[in-house]
Design a protein around this motif. Structure first.
Motif, PDB file in Angstrom:
ATOM      1  N   ASN A   1     -55.855 -26.169 -23.246  1.00  0.00           N
ATOM      2  CA  ASN A   1     -54.390 -26.201 -23.225  1.00  0.00           C
ATOM      3  C   ASN A   1     -53.833 -27.610 -23.058  1.00  0.00           C
ATOM      4  O   ASN A   1     -52.693 -27.884 -23.451  1.00  0.00           O
ATOM      5  CB  ASN A   1     -53.873 -25.322 -22.087  1.00  0.00           C
ATOM      6  CG  ASN A   1     -54.218 -23.860 -22.278  1.00  0.00           C
ATOM      7  OD1 ASN A   1     -54.144 -23.344 -23.396  1.00  0.00           O
ATOM      8  ND2 ASN A   1     -54.604 -23.185 -21.207  1.00  0.00           N
ATOM      9  N   ASP A   2     -54.617 -28.489 -22.458  1.00  0.00           N
ATOM     10  CA  ASP A   2     -54.140 -29.843 -22.188  1.00  0.00           C
ATOM     11  C   ASP A   2     -54.503 -30.798 -23.319  1.00  0.00           C
ATOM     12  O   ASP A   2     -55.481 -30.593 -24.048  1.00  0.00           O
ATOM     13  CB  ASP A   2     -54.760 -30.382 -20.891  1.00  0.00           C
ATOM     14  CG  ASP A   2     -54.344 -29.585 -19.670  1.00  0.00           C
ATOM     15  OD1 ASP A   2     -53.174 -29.138 -19.644  1.00  0.00           O
ATOM     16  OD2 ASP A   2     -55.171 -29.401 -18.770  1.00  0.00           O
ATOM     17  N   THR A   3     -53.720 -31.842 -23.467  1.00  0.00           N
ATOM     18  CA  THR A   3     -54.082 -32.936 -24.363  1.00  0.00           C
ATOM     19  C   THR A   3     -55.219 -33.729 -23.724  1.00  0.00           C
ATOM     20  O   THR A   3     -55.183 -34.022 -22.530  1.00  0.00           O
ATOM     21  CB  THR A   3     -52.881 -33.856 -24.608  1.00  0.00           C
ATOM     22  OG1 THR A   3     -51.864 -33.104 -25.279  1.00  0.00           O
ATOM     23  CG2 THR A   3     -53.273 -35.062 -25.450  1.00  0.00           C
ATOM     24  N   ILE A   4     -56.228 -34.065 -24.515  1.00  0.00           N
ATOM     25  CA  ILE A   4     -57.400 -34.777 -24.006  1.00  0.00           C
ATOM     26  C   ILE A   4     -57.390 -36.210 -24.550  1.00  0.00           C
ATOM     27  O   ILE A   4     -57.310 -36.417 -25.757  1.00  0.00           O
ATOM     28  CB  ILE A   4     -58.707 -34.074 -24.406  1.00  0.00           C
ATOM     29  CG1 ILE A   4     -58.682 -32.602 -23.962  1.00  0.00           C
ATOM     30  CG2 ILE A   4     -59.912 -34.785 -23.793  1.00  0.00           C
ATOM     31  CD1 ILE A   4     -58.558 -32.397 -22.481  1.00  0.00           C
TER      32      ILE A   4
ATOM     33  N   THR B   1     -56.632 -40.265 -28.641  1.00  0.00           N
ATOM     34  CA  THR B   1     -56.406 -38.849 -28.361  1.00  0.00           C
ATOM     35  C   THR B   1     -57.332 -38.006 -29.210  1.00  0.00           C
ATOM     36  O   THR B   1     -57.478 -38.236 -30.409  1.00  0.00           O
ATOM     37  CB  THR B   1     -54.950 -38.464 -28.674  1.00  0.00           C
ATOM     38  OG1 THR B   1     -54.071 -39.326 -27.945  1.00  0.00           O
ATOM     39  CG2 THR B   1     -54.683 -37.016 -28.297  1.00  0.00           C
ATOM     40  N   LEU B   2     -57.973 -37.024 -28.579  1.00  0.00           N
ATOM     41  CA  LEU B   2     -58.860 -36.117 -29.305  1.00  0.00           C
ATOM     42  C   LEU B   2     -58.043 -34.996 -29.949  1.00  0.00           C
ATOM     43  O   LEU B   2     -56.984 -34.615 -29.448  1.00  0.00           O
ATOM     44  CB  LEU B   2     -59.889 -35.516 -28.352  1.00  0.00           C
ATOM     45  CG  LEU B   2     -60.894 -36.495 -27.746  1.00  0.00           C
ATOM     46  CD1 LEU B   2     -61.775 -35.775 -26.723  1.00  0.00           C
ATOM     47  CD2 LEU B   2     -61.762 -37.111 -28.825  1.00  0.00           C
ATOM     48  N   ASP B   3     -58.555 -34.483 -31.048  1.00  0.00           N
ATOM     49  CA  ASP B   3     -57.909 -33.382 -31.758  1.00  0.00           C
ATOM     50  C   ASP B   3     -58.170 -32.088 -30.990  1.00  0.00           C
ATOM     51  O   ASP B   3     -59.262 -31.515 -31.068  1.00  0.00           O
ATOM     52  CB  ASP B   3     -58.465 -33.292 -33.182  1.00  0.00           C
ATOM     53  CG  ASP B   3     -57.811 -32.187 -33.996  1.00  0.00           C
ATOM     54  OD1 ASP B   3     -56.941 -31.473 -33.449  1.00  0.00           O
ATOM     55  OD2 ASP B   3     -58.181 -32.010 -35.172  1.00  0.00           O
TER      56      ASP B   3
END
Length: 242
Positions: free
Chosen positions: A147-150, A161-163
């Protein structure tokens, strides 16, 4: 999935052994989380009961610390965990501990699951989904989306930023053909390789892991905040009659 379920039921006996990893130190919890009270019952007891009630589970091998052998045995007797056939001492790493458990499963097991002792909310439906894929593809695990941006981090700064659409969080039970996971963990221990889960060791042999839908309730209890969430899940299930 119905054909697999029908096959299991026709045999009139489940076909999967389970190794429960319960030999950790619980460093992030501050005390031994597996023996902490969760709604009037130790966490580990709830995990073992969930597996014991699963029609797809034939036997349970619990891997624990040497000083907890008698306590786990007493727990199994107290809560009527009939499928816990053996309780064995783990090693200094998770890989060594799981391998110790794998060496004690029935020689006739067609599949073996490795499950975290600190995941008390596994269900028969989830277990079936994973076992179905493992029976077809040798290695399978439940996953949930992130759910979070990694972000990548570099000295406190964002480095990319990872997809998120291609990322998942791994859960257990992770289920395998026994010979495959035994070979993978034997190699990992021999080469002193460090893997955070058993699928990674299998993947190092060139066998990919098939993903089944996991569950947001199938949490691993790691921190005190997780215990609060676990109580919420437990109360929800009790209201629903599960």
């Amino acid at each position: 999935m119905s054909r697999f379920s029908d096959w299991l039921r026709q045999k009139k006996a489940p076909s999967c052994s389970v190794v429960v990893a319960a030999a950790g130190s619980s460093a992030r919890m501050g005390s031994d989380k597996l023996f902490m009270d969760l709604g009037g019952m130790p966490v580990l007891a709830r995990t073992l009961l969930a597996l014991d009630r699963c029609v797809y589970v034939d036997e349970i091998v619990v891997v624990t610390r040497e000083d907890k052998i008698l306590e786990v045995a007493d727990m199994c007797r107290l809560y009527g965990i009939c499928k816990a056939s053996k309780i064995v001492v783990g090693g200094s790493t998770r890989q060594e501990s799981v391998l110790a458990g794998l060496s004690e499963i029935s020689a006739s097991a067609k599949l073996v699951a490795v499950h975290d002792g600190a995941r008390p909310f596994v269900t028969s439906d989830l277990f079936e989904r994973v076992a179905h894929l493992a029976s077809l593809y040798q290695s399978a695990a439940p996953v949930v989306p992130l759910n979070d941006t990694i972000k990548f981090a570099d000295n406190g700064l964002s480095a990319g930023t990872l997809d998120r659409s291609r990322l998942v969080a791994m859960q257990t039970p992770q289920i395998f053909v026994p010979e495959l996971v035994k070979a993978a963990l034997t190699r990992a221990v021999k080469e002193n390789s460090s893997f955070t889960d058993d699928c990674s060791a299998v993947e190092a042999l060139g066998v990919p892991t098939r993903f089944a839908d996991g569950s947001s309730e199938n949490i691993k209890l790691t921190t005190p905040l997780d215990m609060e969430l676990a109580l919420t899940i437990l109360k929800k299930r009790e209201r629903e009659g599960n």
